[in-house]
Design a protein around this motif. Sequence first.
Motif, mmCIF file in Angstrom:
data_model
loop_
_atom_site.group_PDB
_atom_site.id
_atom_site.type_symbol
_atom_site.label_atom_id
_atom_site.label_comp_id
_atom_site.label_asym_id
_atom_site.label_seq_id
_atom_site.Cartn_x
_atom_site.Cartn_y
_atom_site.Cartn_z
ATOM 1 N N ALA A 119 -8.341 -9.619 8.850
ATOM 2 C CA ALA A 119 -8.875 -9.656 10.208
ATOM 3 C C ALA A 119 -8.672 -8.341 10.945
ATOM 4 C CB ALA A 119 -8.218 -10.802 10.981
ATOM 5 N N TYR A 120 -7.722 -7.518 10.488
ATOM 6 C CA TYR A 120 -7.504 -6.217 11.126
ATOM 7 C C TYR A 120 -8.730 -5.318 11.005
ATOM 8 C CZ TYR A 120 -7.000 -4.436 6.388
ATOM 9 O OH TYR A 120 -7.240 -4.097 5.079
ATOM 10 N N ALA A 121 -9.553 -5.545 9.971
ATOM 11 C CA ALA A 121 -10.724 -4.695 9.728
ATOM 12 C C ALA A 121 -11.878 -5.158 10.614
ATOM 13 C CB ALA A 121 -11.105 -4.726 8.253
ATOM 14 N N ASN A 122 -11.674 -5.049 11.927
ATOM 15 C CA ASN A 122 -12.667 -5.500 12.896
ATOM 16 C C ASN A 122 -13.683 -4.391 13.177
ATOM 17 O OD1 ASN A 122 -11.294 -3.695 14.617
ATOM 18 N ND2 ASN A 122 -9.915 -5.324 15.311
ATOM 19 N N PHE A 148 4.444 7.621 7.011
ATOM 20 C CA PHE A 148 3.904 6.294 6.775
ATOM 21 C C PHE A 148 2.695 6.302 5.843
ATOM 22 C CE2 PHE A 148 6.088 5.917 10.843
ATOM 23 C CZ PHE A 148 6.777 4.724 10.693
ATOM 24 N N GLY A 149 2.547 5.193 5.152
ATOM 25 C CA GLY A 149 1.318 4.844 4.469
ATOM 26 C C GLY A 149 0.868 3.503 5.016
ATOM 27 N N GLN A 150 -0.299 3.050 4.579
ATOM 28 C CA GLN A 150 -0.743 1.737 5.046
ATOM 29 C C GLN A 150 -1.203 0.895 3.870
ATOM 30 O OE1 GLN A 150 -3.881 -0.042 5.475
ATOM 31 N NE2 GLN A 150 -4.905 1.388 4.085
ATOM 32 N N ARG A 151 -0.976 -0.387 4.004
ATOM 33 C CA ARG A 151 -1.385 -1.356 2.993
ATOM 34 C C ARG A 151 -1.881 -2.588 3.719
ATOM 35 N NH1 ARG A 151 -2.214 -1.383 -2.676
ATOM 36 N NH2 ARG A 151 -1.182 -3.148 -3.674
ATOM 37 N N TYR A 152 -3.159 -2.909 3.538
ATOM 38 C CA TYR A 152 -3.754 -4.069 4.192
ATOM 39 C C TYR A 152 -3.565 -3.986 5.706
ATOM 40 C CZ TYR A 152 -5.431 -8.918 4.336
ATOM 41 O OH TYR A 152 -6.169 -10.057 4.556
ATOM 42 N N GLY A 153 -3.668 -2.766 6.237
ATOM 43 C CA GLY A 153 -3.543 -2.547 7.666
ATOM 44 C C GLY A 153 -2.128 -2.344 8.155
ATOM 45 N N TRP A 154 -1.122 -2.733 7.354
ATOM 46 C CA TRP A 154 0.281 -2.602 7.760
ATOM 47 C C TRP A 154 0.765 -1.169 7.550
ATOM 48 C CZ3 TRP A 154 3.076 -6.151 10.280
ATOM 49 C CH2 TRP A 154 2.728 -7.503 10.180
ATOM 50 N N GLU A 155 1.422 -0.614 8.551
ATOM 51 C CA GLU A 155 2.092 0.671 8.395
ATOM 52 C C GLU A 155 3.444 0.447 7.721
ATOM 53 O OE1 GLU A 155 1.023 3.861 9.295
ATOM 54 O OE2 GLU A 155 -0.913 2.885 9.619
ATOM 55 N N ARG A 156 3.725 1.242 6.678
ATOM 56 C CA ARG A 156 4.981 1.115 5.943
ATOM 57 C C ARG A 156 5.539 2.516 5.686
ATOM 58 N NH1 ARG A 156 3.542 -2.111 0.611
ATOM 59 N NH2 ARG A 156 2.647 -0.074 0.167
ATOM 60 N N PRO A 207 -2.194 3.711 13.777
ATOM 61 C CA PRO A 207 -1.778 2.483 13.098
ATOM 62 C C PRO A 207 -2.593 1.282 13.559
ATOM 63 C CG PRO A 207 -0.249 2.983 14.863
ATOM 64 C CD PRO A 207 -1.234 4.123 14.823
ATOM 65 N N ALA A 208 -2.793 0.339 12.640
ATOM 66 C CA ALA A 208 -3.466 -0.914 12.981
ATOM 67 C C ALA A 208 -2.428 -2.016 13.189
ATOM 68 C CB ALA A 208 -4.457 -1.295 11.886
ATOM 69 N N LYS A 209 -1.603 -2.261 12.168
ATOM 70 C CA LYS A 209 -0.556 -3.278 12.266
ATOM 71 C C LYS A 209 0.798 -2.609 12.015
ATOM 72 C CE LYS A 209 -2.207 -6.165 9.134
ATOM 73 N NZ LYS A 209 -2.380 -7.415 8.349
ATOM 74 N N THR A 210 1.755 -2.892 12.863
ATOM 75 C CA THR A 210 3.093 -2.322 12.696
ATOM 76 C C THR A 210 4.141 -3.420 12.819
ATOM 77 O OG1 THR A 210 3.307 -1.837 15.059
ATOM 78 C CG2 THR A 210 2.398 -0.093 13.665
ATOM 79 N N SER A 211 5.237 -3.247 12.108
ATOM 80 C CA SER A 211 6.363 -4.163 12.274
ATOM 81 C C SER A 211 7.089 -3.802 13.568
ATOM 82 C CB SER A 211 7.311 -4.058 11.076
ATOM 83 O OG SER A 211 7.956 -2.796 11.060
ATOM 84 N N PRO A 212 7.884 -4.719 14.123
ATOM 85 C CA PRO A 212 8.585 -4.429 15.383
ATOM 86 C C PRO A 212 9.515 -3.220 15.319
ATOM 87 C CG PRO A 212 8.562 -6.788 14.985
ATOM 88 C CD PRO A 212 8.027 -6.138 13.738
#
Length: 690
Positions: free
Chosen positions: A268-271, A318-326, A301-306
Amino acid sequence: PDEIRALWPLANTQGLVGALFHPHDGHVAPVDLTNALAAGARAGGAEIHRHTRVVDIRPEPDGAWRVVTDKGEIAAEHVVTATGAWCRQTLATVGLDVPVIPVEHQYIVTDSHPALTARHAEGLPEMPVLRESDASYYLREERDGLILGPYEAGAPACFVDGVPDDFGQELFPGDLERLEPHVEAAIARVPIFGEAGIKDVVNGAIPYTPDGNPLIGPAYGLRNFWLAEGFSFGVTAAGGAGRFLAEWMDGGEPPIDLIAVDPRRFGAYANKSYAVEKNEEAYRNVFTVHYPDEERPAARPAKTSPVHSRHEAAGAVFGQRYGWERPNWFAPAGVAARDEWSFRRTNWFGPVGEECRTARERVGLIDITGFSKFRVSGPGAEAFLDGLLANRMPKKTGALRLGHALTSTGGVRSEFSIMRDGPEAFYLVSSGAAERYDHDYLAKALPGDGSVGLDNITGRHGVLVLAGPRSRDVLQKLTDADLSNEAFPWLTGRHIRVGMAPVRAMRVNFVGELGWELHHPIEYQTALYDALVEAGAEFGIGGVGMRAMESLRVEKSYRMWGMDLTTEYSAFEAGLDRFVALNKPDFLGRDALVRQREEGVPQAFVTLEVDADDADPWGNEPLYLDGEMIGRATSGVYGHTVGRSLALAYVRPEAAALGTELAIDILGSHRPARVIPEAPHDPENIRLRS
């Protein structure tokens, strides 16, 4: 250069070192090919309704569909959409939001040039399509002239909110100013291009996706509904896409691994906003050099952890996977926090080695919040999972198992870590990139009697991994739970409190050390992270990124879904025998595995040590035995703990014996490689069990 001139005598080869030549490359006339495909379809019994507008697509109670057009209704068992620039508005009728948005693409058609006219008069063959990646364009003959097709920066997305009803085959106005750098580069490389007059500037809409690959496969959440959308190179993929979709629809699965084009690779992040930025980025990078460690910056970033800001403060790159920043790695003080992309060891090699030593010698903290997480519950939950996965389900509450969903041919479709929560409840964890892919698979397999419930809790729960020989010391400071081996053995999980946070602690990890995955409600993550960092200070705790985790897991010969585990290799070929319970009631893929065991397993999974220089394997390198290609690597790293370059690979059985000397192709050079025992680090799992 001499060979280039022989193929392209009108090109200026000054400054060129060499080129790649594809003898079977070429181009097709799209209209002619389309008409030929249509003729073939009609010959096979298909009906084609031209000038017919689809106004609605409605699901039927039995899983079939009703396509409503302006000329009547059509009942269909399956629906395939292939609607190009109209994709988003077509799929909106069935509730889908997919990241297909066109980008304007221009090409220049020149007038005739005497040099080309003379070549054709002499009966000389057409010169190959010329692509100059450094200048981001292609050039080819068109009758007695040329076509220049640049992929320029600044090309805008179009039809973002849909194609107007009155739009047919119109084109956009040309923008030569945007193409100027590419025109100049083409003139420098092929001088006659500057001598021929411009006949036309064509500017049209080409559908794009965020990664440039089309969407081919089943639609998320819909039965018997299929996509063939986002083809940025037009009809060139039509034959293959049609064939694989037909075989998928008929046989229930594709004949090859199609995860790279599966529509469910996006969430859903890929809006719409995300797709505009990423699709423009994909377009302008068509001809750039792509490095194995590249991370493109658009729409991030699209999705980030707290705790994203905590990682930033610690120097995370950072890299991203499925919208998540890691965090991919952490830059130490005095080192710039940015990637220098390369095919060889680069600026992150040293820091990643330090992170590996942190996890192996002290204690590392890893944020893998993006893991996919599902709860399966109900009176039919155990039977449901038993029929879907090759392994038996854990019997005791708190027990952990690894389970694989297979294809009918025994290939590995999905991998889940499974924890039993109670008599009728299970907690499943899978790859972060597989959230929709796995959720869709589970949801469509649910029994229709309501006996099994499925809850996707990925976004509601975070995951921090504490791993290393001092991990128990750190965690024990924050909980009153008994963490001893006797009370909390390997491959078990418990619900405990860590500081103020309620935590599902699972004694398992992907780096091969004593440690716990700490699954927690997302709102507790910052407090949990800070408590772990504070408690771990005296033990030398440090952040560990994805690149270090990759090195650590290959040192243990752990298989990665999507790389080492795919539908093209069976569970037995992947060496997953201990996770396959052939003696339990039937599960998908069992019959194929039984046959394979009787007839012989065609491939073997091996671990290799590689005599590398400053370039380690990444995966997908061919392997040779006595000059014959006998397999391929699926993963590759430098093992910082063992001090060797390593690869995981599939080879023919005759090349799988320990000590077998092979060669691996790395950057065009055959490097020596040999088969070594699995898990070069801690093969007996003593550290995991400590």
